[in-house]
Design an enzyme around this catalytic site. Structure first.
Site, short mmCIF file in Angstrom:
data_model
loop_
_atom_site.label_atom_id
_atom_site.label_comp_id
_atom_site.label_asym_id
_atom_site.label_seq_id
_atom_site.Cartn_x
_atom_site.Cartn_y
_atom_site.Cartn_z
N LYS A 180 0.86 -1.20 0.00
CA LYS A 180 0.00 0.00 0.00
C LYS A 180 0.89 1.24 0.00
O LYS A 180 1.66 1.46 0.93
CB LYS A 180 -0.91 0.00 1.24
CG LYS A 180 -1.66 1.32 1.46
CD LYS A 180 -2.61 1.27 2.66
CE LYS A 180 -3.21 2.64 2.97
NZ LYS A 180 -4.11 2.64 4.15
N GLU A 182 -9.27 3.71 1.84
CA GLU A 182 -8.71 3.81 0.49
C GLU A 182 -7.62 2.78 0.21
O GLU A 182 -7.37 2.43 -0.93
CB GLU A 182 -8.16 5.23 0.25
CG GLU A 182 -6.75 5.49 0.79
CD GLU A 182 -6.60 5.32 2.29
OE1 GLU A 182 -7.60 5.45 3.01
OE2 GLU A 182 -5.48 5.03 2.76
N ASP A 237 -12.10 7.06 3.34
CA ASP A 237 -10.90 6.84 4.17
C ASP A 237 -10.46 5.37 4.18
O ASP A 237 -9.37 5.06 4.63
CB ASP A 237 -11.18 7.33 5.60
CG ASP A 237 -9.91 7.50 6.42
OD1 ASP A 237 -8.82 7.47 5.82
OD2 ASP A 237 -10.01 7.68 7.65
N ARG A 297 -7.49 -0.40 0.85
CA ARG A 297 -8.02 -1.63 0.26
C ARG A 297 -8.42 -1.41 -1.20
O ARG A 297 -8.45 -2.36 -1.98
CB ARG A 297 -9.18 -2.15 1.12
CG ARG A 297 -10.37 -1.24 1.19
CD ARG A 297 -11.28 -1.55 2.37
NE ARG A 297 -10.71 -1.08 3.63
CZ ARG A 297 -11.29 -1.23 4.81
NH1 ARG A 297 -12.46 -1.85 4.91
NH2 ARG A 297 -10.72 -0.77 5.91
N LYS A 301 -10.34 12.84 7.70
CA LYS A 301 -9.86 12.48 9.04
C LYS A 301 -9.89 13.71 9.96
O LYS A 301 -9.88 14.84 9.48
CB LYS A 301 -8.41 11.98 8.95
CG LYS A 301 -8.25 10.60 8.36
CD LYS A 301 -6.80 10.17 8.39
CE LYS A 301 -6.61 8.80 7.79
NZ LYS A 301 -7.24 7.70 8.55
N ASP A 305 -2.58 10.28 3.51
CA ASP A 305 -3.99 9.90 3.67
C ASP A 305 -4.74 10.96 4.47
O ASP A 305 -4.69 10.98 5.69
CB ASP A 305 -4.06 8.53 4.38
CG ASP A 305 -5.50 8.01 4.47
OD1 ASP A 305 -6.40 8.64 3.88
OD2 ASP A 305 -5.71 6.98 5.14
N ASP A 308 1.57 6.39 5.49
CA ASP A 308 0.61 5.45 4.90
C ASP A 308 1.14 4.74 3.66
O ASP A 308 0.42 4.00 3.00
CB ASP A 308 -0.71 6.18 4.63
CG ASP A 308 -1.92 5.29 4.84
OD1 ASP A 308 -1.79 4.26 5.52
OD2 ASP A 308 -3.00 5.62 4.30
N1 BES Z 1 -4.33 4.65 6.82
C1 BES Z 1 -5.46 4.34 7.58
C2 BES Z 1 -5.20 3.29 8.66
C3 BES Z 1 -4.24 3.68 9.76
C4 BES Z 1 -4.73 4.20 10.93
C5 BES Z 1 -2.88 3.46 9.63
C6 BES Z 1 -3.85 4.53 11.95
C7 BES Z 1 -2.01 3.79 10.65
C8 BES Z 1 -2.49 4.31 11.83
C9 BES Z 1 -6.58 3.77 6.69
O1 BES Z 1 -6.59 4.23 5.39
C10 BES Z 1 -7.87 4.15 7.31
O2 BES Z 1 -8.10 5.32 7.46
N2 BES Z 1 -8.68 3.16 7.67
C11 BES Z 1 -9.94 3.39 8.29
C12 BES Z 1 -10.93 2.46 7.65
C13 BES Z 1 -12.36 2.70 8.04
C14 BES Z 1 -12.83 4.00 7.44
C15 BES Z 1 -13.20 1.54 7.55
C16 BES Z 1 -9.80 3.09 9.77
O3 BES Z 1 -9.08 2.15 10.11
O4 BES Z 1 -10.38 3.80 10.56
ZN ZN Z 2 -4.72 4.79 4.64
ZN ZN Z 3 -7.65 6.04 5.10
#
Ligand code: BES
Ligand code: ZN
Ligand code: ZN
Length: 476
Positions: free
Chosen positions: A242, A326, A324, A328, A254, A247, A265
Site C-alpha cells: 500500500k 482507500e 478513508d 483496500r 480524518k 492519507d 501510509d
Molecule cells: N491509513 C489508515 C489506517 C491507519 C490508521 C494506519 C492509523 C495507521 C495508523 C486507513 O486508510 C484508514 O483510514 N482506515 C480506516 C478504515 C475505516 C474507514 C473503515 C480506519 O481504520 O479507521
Molecule cells: Zn490509509
Molecule cells: Zn484512510
C-alpha cells in the site's frame, strides 16, 4: 555506520569496548582474559546488576571506555539485537569494539550487526545542525564475528534504512512521482528491473480503484513494478504494498489528530520495495514480483464521493461508502495486477486499519492468510527476523457487513468492531485462489520511542520478515 569482522587480537586503543552481562553478573562473549579482567570490577559497581536495559560506562585498560550493557536473564538473538541497538547510541568515541558476537556466532553476528546499524540510525535530512556529536560512532569491530553474516545483515539493514527514510520523508517531498523515481533509481543501483506506470498508462490499463482514490489529488498516481528473476528460482513470490503517500481520508476527512501521522501510509510499499531489493542483493533464488500502487488520498473537486462505484482491474465492483478506507481500494488493483504474473503466492503489506493498531498496539502486526501453511511460514520468518506478528482470523460471517445495495461489495462496513478482519475479507476477493497473506502493519510501521534497534519515526517494519520469508521459500 560500518560494522567489520575482527579477529581475537583487536586493538582497543581509543575505542569504546562494548560488552554484555547477564543478570547475575555473568559476562556474555569476549575472551577468557577479558572475562577475568572485568570479573572483580563488576562486583564494585553495585548499581549495575546486568538487568535488561541497564548500562554503565567504566574506564578500562587502553580503551577509551568499557560500556557494559545488561542482557537480563536470557541471551537470545532478540536481547542481543536490543542491547547492541541501545548501547551504540551511548558510545562517545568514533570507533567501538563489540564483544557481543561471541555467542552462537552466525545468529549473534546478524543480531548484533542489525542492532548496531539500526540503533545508530538517524534521519537528519531536514536538520540544520550536525546533531551535536550525537551518535558519533561510525565504525564497530565485532570480535569473533562471522564476516559473511555481517555482510548479509548489513544488506538487510540498508533495506530497512531505505524504508525508514521513505517513511520519514515529508509527503510534500515524496509525491507519488518522486517516490516512484526513487524506487526505480534504487532498483537500478542493484540491477533489479523497474517499470513505472504514469497516469495515462494507469488509465489505459483501467485501474479503476486506484484512479478513484487518485481523483481527489493534483498529484498523479503511479504504479511501480519491480522484478527479480534469478536463474534456478523454483518459487515465485508476489509482493504488493500500500503506497498512500498521504492519507487525508478524502471526503470522509480524518480529524487533525488522526491525520498527523498519515505520511506513514506508504510504509507497506516501502517495506515490499526495499525487501525486494535486499532479496536481489542477497541473491536469494526466489522470483519476486513487487507491485506498489502510489497515490495521495486527498480532497480535490473531483474526489470520489461516498456512494460512488469503482471498477478495479479485476474482481468485484466497489461501492465506496467511506473514502478513508482507500488502502483496500488501491490494493484491489495491486492484487489484480499481481495475479497476472501467476505467482505461487501473494503477500500484501499495508498500514490498513486503525482497528489492527487498536487490537495489537504499537509493536505487533496482524497476519491474515487464506492458507495455514503460509501463515505459519510468515510467523516463523518473523520470529527469526525479530519482528512481532499475530495471526487474526478471516472470519467469513463478517463478510456480510460488506454487502452493497448497488455494487458487488462496499469498501467500509460502517461498523468498527472487527473492522481489521472486514478489511482483510475485502482484500481476499481480489487475491485469487492461491495462497495469500495480508500483513496489516498499521501499529508497528512507526516507532513511537527510541529503544534497542528501534528509533523514533518510520520503522522499516516488515522488511526483515519478508527477506526471511524469501529465504525460507528458497529453502535456505
Ligand atoms: N491509513 C489508515 C489506517 C491507519 C490508521 C494506519 C492509523 C495507521 C495508523 C486507513 O486508510 C484508514 O483510514 N482506515 C480506516 C478504515 C475505516 C474507514 C473503515 C480506519 O481504520 O479507521
Ligand atoms: Zn490509509
Ligand atoms: Zn484512510
Amino acid at each position: 555506520m560500518e560494522v567489520r569482522g575482527a579477529g581475537g587480537a583487536q586493538s582497543i586503543a581509543g575505542a569504546t569496548v562494548i560488552a554484555a552481562v547477564m543478570e547475575g553478573l555473568e559476562p556474555v562473549g569476549g575472551s577468557e582474559a577479558f572475562v577475568e579482567s572485568i570479573d572483580d570490577r563488576l562486583l564494585e559497581v553495585a548499581e549495575f546488576t546486568g538487568k535488561k536495559g541497564q548500562s554503565i560506562t567504566l574506564p578500562h585498560d587502553d580503551a577509551a571506555a568499557l560500556l557494559l550493557v545488561g542482557l537480563g536473564e536470557e541471551a537470545t538473538f532478540d536481547t542481543l539485537r536490543q542491547a547492541a541497538g541501545s548501547s551504540i547510541r551511548k558510545v562517545k568515541t568514533e570507533k567501538a569494539v563489540s564483544l557481543l558476537a561471541g555467542v552462537d556466532v552466525e545468529g549473534a553476528t546478524r543480531a548484533v550487526t542489525e542492532g548496531t546499524i539500526l540503533g545508530a540510525y538517524q534521519y537528519r535530512e531536514y536538520k540544520t545542525d550536525d546533531g551535536n556529536g550525537e551518535n558519533k560512532c561510525s565504525s564497530v569491530d565485532l570480535v569473533g564475528a562471522d564476516p559473511d553474516a555481517i555482510e548479509e545483515a548489513a544488506i538487510v539493514c540498508s533495506a530497512v534504512i531505505m524504508a525508514r527514510d521513505w517513511v520519514n520523508a515529508p509527503a510534500k517531498d515524496l509525491s507519488p512521482a518522486a517516490y516512484a523515481d526513487q524506487i526505480a533509481a534504487a532498483a537500478a543501483d542493484v540491477g533489479v528491473s523497474a517499470d513505472v506506470w504514469d497516469l495515462a498508462k494507469i488509465q489505459t490499463e483501467d485501474l479503476g480503484a486506484l484512479l478513484g482514490v487518485a481523483a481527489g489529488s493534483d498529484r498523479d498516481p503511479r504504479v511501480v513494478t519491480l522484478r527479480h528473476s534469478p536463474d534456478g528460482a523454483l518459487t515465485h513470490l508476489a509482493l504488493v504494498g500500500k503506497g498512500i503517500t498521504f492519507d487525508t481520508g478524502g471526503l470522509s476527512l480524518k480529524t487533525a489528530a488522526s491525520m498527523e501521522e498519515m505520511k506513514d501510509d506508504m510504509a507497506g510499499s516501502a517495506a515490499v520495495a526495499a525487501a525486494t531489493l535486499a532479496i536481489a542483493r542477497l541473491g536469494i533464488p526466489v522470483e519476486v514480483t513487487c507491485i506498489t500502487p502510489l497515490t495521495d488520498n486527498a480532497v480535490g473537486g473531483d474526489a470520489t464521493r461516498p456512494g460512488d462505484v469503482l471498477r478495479p482491474v479485476q474482481g468485484p465492483t466497489i461501492e465506496v461508502t467511506n473514502t478513508d478506507a482507500e488502502g483496500r481500494l488501491i490494493l484491489a488493483d495491486g492484487l489484480g495486477l499481481a495475479r497476472r504474473y501467476e505467482p505461487d503466492l501473494i503477500v500484501d503489506v499495508a498500514t490498513l486499519t486503525g482497528a489492527s493498531h487498536v487490537a495489537l498496539g504499537d509493536e505487533i502486526a496482524a497476519v491474515f492468510s487464506s492458507d495455514p501453511d503460509l501463515a505459519n511460514q510468515v510467523l516463523g520468518a518473523a520470529s527469526r527476523a525479530g519482528e512481532e506478528f499475530w495471526q487474526m482470523p478471516l472470519h467469513e460471517p463478517y463478510r456480510k457487513k460488506l454487502d452493497s445495495n448497488i455494487a458487488d461489495q462496499k469498501n467500509s462496513p460502517g461498523y468498527r468492531y472487527g473492522s481489521a478482519i472486514a478489511a482483510a475479507l475485502f482484500l481476499a476477493e481480489y487475491a485469487g485462489d492461491g495462497p495469500w497473506a495480508h500483513l496489516d502493519i498499521a501499529g508497528p510501521a512507526r516507532d513511537r520511542e527510541t529503544s534497542g534497534e528501534h528509533v523514533k519515526g518510520g520503522s522499516g517494519f516488515g522488511v526483515r520478515t519478508l527477506v526471511e520469508l524469501a529465504r525460507s521459500l528458497a529453502g535456505s
